[in-house]
Design a protein around this motif. Structure first.
Motif, PDB file in Angstrom:
ATOM      1  N   TYR A  75      67.691  71.607  43.425  1.00  0.00           N
ATOM      2  CA  TYR A  75      67.235  70.552  44.106  1.00  0.00           C
ATOM      3  C   TYR A  75      66.572  69.502  43.173  1.00  0.00           C
ATOM      4  CZ  TYR A  75      67.661  73.498  48.137  1.00  0.00           C
ATOM      5  OH  TYR A  75      68.150  74.367  49.067  1.00  0.00           O
ATOM      6  N   PHE A  76      66.412  69.782  42.028  1.00  0.00           N
ATOM      7  CA  PHE A  76      65.789  68.972  40.811  1.00  0.00           C
ATOM      8  C   PHE A  76      66.857  68.971  39.814  1.00  0.00           C
ATOM      9  CE2 PHE A  76      62.168  70.376  43.356  1.00  0.00           C
ATOM     10  CZ  PHE A  76      61.587  69.041  43.862  1.00  0.00           C
ATOM     11  N   PRO A  77      67.707  68.415  39.797  1.00  0.00           N
ATOM     12  CA  PRO A  77      69.057  68.344  38.898  1.00  0.00           C
ATOM     13  C   PRO A  77      68.282  68.034  37.451  1.00  0.00           C
ATOM     14  CG  PRO A  77      69.940  67.252  40.684  1.00  0.00           C
ATOM     15  CD  PRO A  77      68.288  67.645  40.909  1.00  0.00           C
ATOM     16  N   PRO A  78      69.234  68.263  36.416  1.00  0.00           N
ATOM     17  CA  PRO A  78      70.575  69.164  36.461  1.00  0.00           C
ATOM     18  C   PRO A  78      70.091  70.419  36.612  1.00  0.00           C
ATOM     19  CG  PRO A  78      70.043  68.759  34.168  1.00  0.00           C
ATOM     20  CD  PRO A  78      69.031  68.144  35.150  1.00  0.00           C
TER      21      PRO A  78
ATOM     22  N   THR B 267      79.595  74.164  37.438  1.00  0.00           N
ATOM     23  CA  THR B 267      78.271  74.481  37.016  1.00  0.00           C
ATOM     24  C   THR B 267      77.322  74.621  38.056  1.00  0.00           C
ATOM     25  OG1 THR B 267      77.515  72.349  36.312  1.00  0.00           O
ATOM     26  CG2 THR B 267      78.406  73.746  34.420  1.00  0.00           C
ATOM     27  N   ARG B 268      77.436  73.816  39.064  1.00  0.00           N
ATOM     28  CA  ARG B 268      76.502  73.713  40.389  1.00  0.00           C
ATOM     29  C   ARG B 268      76.650  74.987  40.956  1.00  0.00           C
ATOM     30  NH1 ARG B 268      72.940  70.797  42.671  1.00  0.00           N
ATOM     31  NH2 ARG B 268      72.859  70.715  44.862  1.00  0.00           N
ATOM     32  N   LYS B 269      78.202  75.449  41.247  1.00  0.00           N
ATOM     33  CA  LYS B 269      78.455  76.487  41.742  1.00  0.00           C
ATOM     34  C   LYS B 269      78.008  77.877  41.235  1.00  0.00           C
ATOM     35  CE  LYS B 269      82.485  74.197  44.224  1.00  0.00           C
ATOM     36  NZ  LYS B 269      83.968  74.283  44.147  1.00  0.00           N
ATOM     37  N   VAL B 270      78.256  77.795  39.844  1.00  0.00           N
ATOM     38  CA  VAL B 270      77.865  78.994  39.020  1.00  0.00           C
ATOM     39  C   VAL B 270      76.272  79.239  39.228  1.00  0.00           C
ATOM     40  CG1 VAL B 270      77.865  80.042  36.903  1.00  0.00           C
ATOM     41  CG2 VAL B 270      79.742  78.699  37.549  1.00  0.00           C
TER      42      VAL B 270
END
Length: 182
Positions: A95-98, A120-123
């Motif tokens: 919610y607060f990338p990265p 990387t988001r999926k991992v």
């Protein structure tokens, strides 16, 4: 010194098990609490905001429960607290990338291509699921299992599962890189 503390906390379930064979929960908690706080304090440059003090208070409450009740329950909940902290960290990074995994990937490869950022988001989400499930089993073993079963899961099996997830992700990452000509 941080490596020694990390190793001791890695062996935490076995130290707790051995300590409970020869001493009371009060003395075991009084020995382990400073180690846990010292390790957390060593991570202070990576922990933002009030999270460091929140962690120290949470550790103090758990170990305090063991000291006041002369029970190992508070100490058994330590892996639950660690999984919860990691779950909050990884989830909040979505919610607060990265995301956490993207941050780690950028240490090796600062200019990530778009497909790698999506990956990387999926991992990161996969690790969130892992921490949720692992923390749930840690909670179950804390509340409903013998100390030996708790030690086996939290001191051995959980690390095996984490290693398998890490190794599996590494193999998938190699395939993803190959598919994108990297």
């Amino acid at each position: 010194m941080n490596w020694v503390l990390t190793l001791l906390l890695f062996l935490y379930p076995f130290i707790l098990y051995a300590g409970m064979q020869f001493s009371s929960a009060i003395w075991v908690a009084l020995c382990l609490l400073p180690l846990a706080i010292w390790r957390l304090w060593g991570l202070r440059r990576h922990i933002k905001g009030g999270w460091l003090w929140t962690g120290i208070c949470a550790l103090s409450l758990l170990f305090g429960q063991s000291i006041l009740s002369d029970s190992d329950l508070g100490m058994r909940l330590y892996p639950v607290l660690v999984n919860l902290a990691l779950l909050v960290w990884f989830t909040s990074s979505l919610y607060f990338p990265p995301p956490v995994v993207e941050r780690l990937a950028r240490l090796k490869e600062p200019d990530l291509p778009a497909h790698a950022i999506t990956y990387t988001r999926k991992v990161t989400k996969l690790w969130c699921i892992f921490f949720l499930l692992n923390g749930s089993v840690a909670l179950y073993t804390s509340l409903f299992s013998s100390l030996s079963v708790w030690t086996f899961y939290n001191g051995f099996l959980a690390y095996c599962l984490m290693g398998m997830l890490g190794a599996g992700e590494y193999l998938v990452r190699r395939k993803v890189k190959q598919a994108h000509g990297q």
